[in-house]
Design a protein around this motif. Structure first.
Motif, PDB file in Angstrom:
ATOM      1  N   ASP A 165       6.382  -6.161   7.673  1.00 14.07           N
ATOM      2  CA  ASP A 165       7.443  -6.599   8.571  1.00 14.07           C
ATOM      3  C   ASP A 165       8.183  -7.784   7.940  1.00 14.07           C
ATOM      4  O   ASP A 165       7.597  -8.850   7.730  1.00 14.07           O
ATOM      5  N   ALA A 166       9.469  -7.562   7.639  1.00 14.33           N
ATOM      6  CA  ALA A 166      10.232  -8.595   6.921  1.00 14.33           C
ATOM      7  C   ALA A 166      10.220  -9.927   7.664  1.00 14.33           C
ATOM      8  O   ALA A 166      10.044 -10.987   7.063  1.00 14.33           O
ATOM      9  N   ARG A 167      10.387  -9.889   8.991  1.00 16.18           N
ATOM     10  CA  ARG A 167      10.443 -11.149   9.761  1.00 16.18           C
ATOM     11  C   ARG A 167       9.121 -11.892   9.717  1.00 16.18           C
ATOM     12  O   ARG A 167       9.069 -13.111   9.586  1.00 16.18           O
ATOM     13  N   GLU A 168       8.041 -11.151   9.839  1.00 16.88           N
ATOM     14  CA  GLU A 168       6.713 -11.782   9.786  1.00 16.88           C
ATOM     15  C   GLU A 168       6.459 -12.351   8.381  1.00 16.88           C
ATOM     16  O   GLU A 168       5.924 -13.448   8.235  1.00 16.88           O
ATOM     17  N   PHE A 169       6.890 -11.625   7.357  1.00 16.61           N
ATOM     18  CA  PHE A 169       6.673 -12.122   5.990  1.00 16.61           C
ATOM     19  C   PHE A 169       7.471 -13.414   5.766  1.00 16.61           C
ATOM     20  O   PHE A 169       6.948 -14.373   5.202  1.00 16.61           O
ATOM     21  N   VAL A 170       8.714 -13.434   6.236  1.00 17.53           N
ATOM     22  CA  VAL A 170       9.536 -14.643   6.100  1.00 17.53           C
ATOM     23  C   VAL A 170       8.866 -15.807   6.845  1.00 17.53           C
ATOM     24  O   VAL A 170       8.828 -16.947   6.357  1.00 17.53           O
ATOM     25  N   LYS A 171       8.303 -15.511   8.004  1.00 13.25           N
ATOM     26  CA  LYS A 171       7.620 -16.542   8.792  1.00 13.25           C
ATOM     27  C   LYS A 171       6.447 -17.135   7.977  1.00 13.25           C
ATOM     28  O   LYS A 171       6.251 -18.351   7.932  1.00 13.25           O
ATOM     29  N   ILE A 172       5.709 -16.247   7.330  1.00  6.82           N
ATOM     30  CA  ILE A 172       4.570 -16.687   6.511  1.00  6.82           C
ATOM     31  C   ILE A 172       5.071 -17.596   5.384  1.00  6.82           C
ATOM     32  O   ILE A 172       4.534 -18.676   5.151  1.00  6.82           O
ATOM     33  N   VAL A 173       6.132 -17.140   4.695  1.00  6.47           N
ATOM     34  CA  VAL A 173       6.666 -17.925   3.570  1.00  6.47           C
ATOM     35  C   VAL A 173       7.119 -19.304   4.056  1.00  6.47           C
ATOM     36  O   VAL A 173       6.840 -20.324   3.423  1.00  6.47           O
ATOM     37  N   LYS A 174       7.779 -19.342   5.209  1.00  4.33           N
ATOM     38  CA  LYS A 174       8.283 -20.626   5.710  1.00  4.33           C
ATOM     39  C   LYS A 174       7.143 -21.578   6.046  1.00  4.33           C
ATOM     40  O   LYS A 174       7.253 -22.789   5.834  1.00  4.33           O
ATOM     41  N   LYS A 233       0.853  -1.202   0.000  1.00  5.07           N
ATOM     42  CA  LYS A 233       0.000   0.000   0.000  1.00  5.07           C
ATOM     43  C   LYS A 233       0.895   1.260   0.000  1.00  5.07           C
ATOM     44  O   LYS A 233       1.979   1.211  -0.562  1.00  5.07           O
ATOM     45  N   SER A 234       0.468   2.354   0.650  1.00  4.99           N
ATOM     46  CA  SER A 234       1.284   3.590   0.617  1.00  4.99           C
ATOM     47  C   SER A 234       2.274   3.599   1.780  1.00  4.99           C
ATOM     48  O   SER A 234       2.244   4.499   2.632  1.00  4.99           O
ATOM     49  N   ASN A 235       3.113   2.587   1.820  1.00 15.60           N
ATOM     50  CA  ASN A 235       4.111   2.476   2.883  1.00 15.60           C
ATOM     51  C   ASN A 235       5.478   2.203   2.252  1.00 15.60           C
ATOM     52  O   ASN A 235       5.543   1.683   1.152  1.00 15.60           O
ATOM     53  N   LYS A 236       6.510   2.485   2.976  1.00 16.28           N
ATOM     54  CA  LYS A 236       7.905   2.209   2.633  1.00 16.28           C
ATOM     55  C   LYS A 236       8.456   3.141   1.549  1.00 16.28           C
ATOM     56  O   LYS A 236       7.973   3.159   0.420  1.00 16.28           O
ATOM     57  N   ASN A 237       9.492   3.886   1.947  1.00 18.66           N
ATOM     58  CA  ASN A 237      10.240   4.655   0.950  1.00 18.66           C
ATOM     59  C   ASN A 237      11.310   3.743   0.341  1.00 18.66           C
ATOM     60  O   ASN A 237      11.370   2.547   0.670  1.00 18.66           O
ATOM     61  N   ILE A 238      12.153   4.296  -0.520  1.00 19.26           N
ATOM     62  CA  ILE A 238      13.127   3.443  -1.220  1.00 19.26           C
ATOM     63  C   ILE A 238      14.063   2.739  -0.228  1.00 19.26           C
ATOM     64  O   ILE A 238      14.299   1.532  -0.345  1.00 19.26           O
ATOM     65  N   THR A 239      14.557   3.464   0.748  1.00 25.59           N
ATOM     66  CA  THR A 239      15.485   2.856   1.721  1.00 25.59           C
ATOM     67  C   THR A 239      14.803   1.700   2.443  1.00 25.59           C
ATOM     68  O   THR A 239      15.371   0.607   2.587  1.00 25.59           O
ATOM     69  N   GLU A 240      13.595   1.940   2.915  1.00 28.55           N
ATOM     70  CA  GLU A 240      12.880   0.884   3.654  1.00 28.55           C
ATOM     71  C   GLU A 240      12.567  -0.306   2.752  1.00 28.55           C
ATOM     72  O   GLU A 240      12.644  -1.467   3.165  1.00 28.55           O
ATOM     73  N   ALA A 241      12.240  -0.010   1.505  1.00 31.41           N
ATOM     74  CA  ALA A 241      11.918  -1.080   0.548  1.00 31.41           C
ATOM     75  C   ALA A 241      13.145  -1.967   0.317  1.00 31.41           C
ATOM     76  O   ALA A 241      13.057  -3.202   0.326  1.00 31.41           O
ATOM     77  N   LEU A 242      14.297  -1.315   0.141  1.00 31.56           N
ATOM     78  CA  LEU A 242      15.519  -2.084  -0.125  1.00 31.56           C
ATOM     79  C   LEU A 242      15.953  -2.886   1.107  1.00 31.56           C
ATOM     80  O   LEU A 242      16.470  -3.999   0.976  1.00 31.56           O
ATOM     81  N   THR A 243      15.729  -2.329   2.267  1.00 33.01           N
ATOM     82  CA  THR A 243      16.034  -3.080   3.499  1.00 33.01           C
ATOM     83  C   THR A 243      15.191  -4.348   3.546  1.00 33.01           C
ATOM     84  O   THR A 243      15.679  -5.443   3.820  1.00 33.01           O
ATOM     85  N   ILE A 276      13.862  -6.032   1.081  1.00 31.59           N
ATOM     86  CA  ILE A 276      14.322  -7.019   0.082  1.00 31.59           C
ATOM     87  C   ILE A 276      15.582  -7.733   0.592  1.00 31.59           C
ATOM     88  O   ILE A 276      15.704  -8.957   0.479  1.00 31.59           O
ATOM     89  N   SER A 277      16.485  -6.955   1.204  1.00 27.78           N
ATOM     90  CA  SER A 277      17.740  -7.568   1.668  1.00 27.78           C
ATOM     91  C   SER A 277      17.501  -8.479   2.870  1.00 27.78           C
ATOM     92  O   SER A 277      18.264  -9.401   3.116  1.00 27.78           O
ATOM     93  N   GLU A 278      16.430  -8.234   3.609  1.00 25.78           N
ATOM     94  CA  GLU A 278      16.123  -9.101   4.759  1.00 25.78           C
ATOM     95  C   GLU A 278      15.310 -10.330   4.361  1.00 25.78           C
ATOM     96  O   GLU A 278      15.437 -11.386   4.962  1.00 25.78           O
ATOM     97  N   VAL A 279      14.467 -10.188   3.356  1.00 26.11           N
ATOM     98  CA  VAL A 279      13.596 -11.303   2.959  1.00 26.11           C
ATOM     99  C   VAL A 279      14.279 -12.193   1.911  1.00 26.11           C
ATOM    100  O   VAL A 279      14.262 -13.429   2.012  1.00 26.11           O
TER     101      VAL A 279
END
Ligand code: PGA
Length: 223
Positions: A209-218, A11-21, A23-26
């Motif tokens: 939340d990168a950690r929660e998303f990774v949890k979902i994927v797992k 949605k309307s969340n995450k700027n470029i820095t947050e988006a790249l973080t 991706i690098s975490e997930v």
């Protein structure tokens, strides 16, 4: 075996820095799986950087947009035409209830957007709010998202979502792929993807939340 879609709608969340973080975490936690398609849908301004970082990291992530213009390229100030998005996205979320409500999108406009996406080779994912929402011609991927379930922490029951998915497939054909969205998180994702006619999830809040998303994927990997 059905293919499972796990789609993050920022949605309307995450700027470029947050988006790249994110991706690098997930990215490093993902492995290519033919039966699982992971998609991330950032805002328009983050698309290019996200696209590049997915390519650089060689991560199995498809990039999608949250919308696109109902018009072809031309004099439509402020609009992102499907043709402009070619090469950046492979999928576009269309007709989200937040767009229908806040931006007066009509079924006719959504049908036009599906046409533009199809012409550009972008997969349209149309959000339907009930069995009454029309699925436009050319759309084979939909997400059932009951409005009360979005962002409320109160997901629909897997049984009800399955009934809607079944009736959409009866009406539009067995090759229609139906996802569920609305307050999906790690503690309930398993119960939705277990349903025979539900082929994945569209996730808003919990995808940020990168950690929660990774949890979902797992959870989906292990299912
Ligand atoms: P939610 O949003 O997961 O925050 O409920 C889902 C969506 O709107 O696509």
């Amino acid at each position: 075996m059905k293919k499972i879609w796990i789609i993050a709608n920022w949605k309307s969340n995450k700027n470029i820095t947050e988006a790249l973080t994110w991706i690098s975490e997930v990215g490093p936690h993902l492995r290519p799986r033919e039966d699982i398609q992971i998609v991330v849908c950032p805002g328009f301004t983050e698309l290019e950087e996200v696209h590049k970082s997915v390519l650089t990291g060689n991560f199995p992530i498809m990039v999608g947009s949250q919308d696109l213009s109902p018009f072809p390229p031309g004099a439509y100030t402020g609009e992102e035409s499907a043709q402009e998005l070619v090469g950046l996205v492979q999928l576009a979320i269309l007709g989200h209830s937040e767009r229908r409500l806040n931006f007066a999108e009509t079924d006719e406009m959504i049908a036009q957007k599906v046409k533009q996406a199809d012409k550009a080779g972008i997969t349209p994912l149309v959000c339907v709010q009930s069995t009454q929402t029309p699925v436009p011609d050319g759309c084979r991927l939909v997400a059932f998202e009951p409005i009360e379930a979005i962002g409320s922490g109160q997901p629909d029951t897997p049984k009800d979502a399955e009934e809607v998915a079944t009736s959409l497939k009866e009406r539009y054909g067995p090759d229609l792929t139906v996802l569920y969205g609305g307050s999906v998180e790690s503690r309930n994702v398993g119960s939705f993807i277990k349903q025979p006619d539900i082929s994945g999830v569209l996730i808003g809040g919990a995808s940020l939340d990168a950690r929660e998303f990774v949890k979902i994927v797992k959870i989906v990997y292990e299912d």
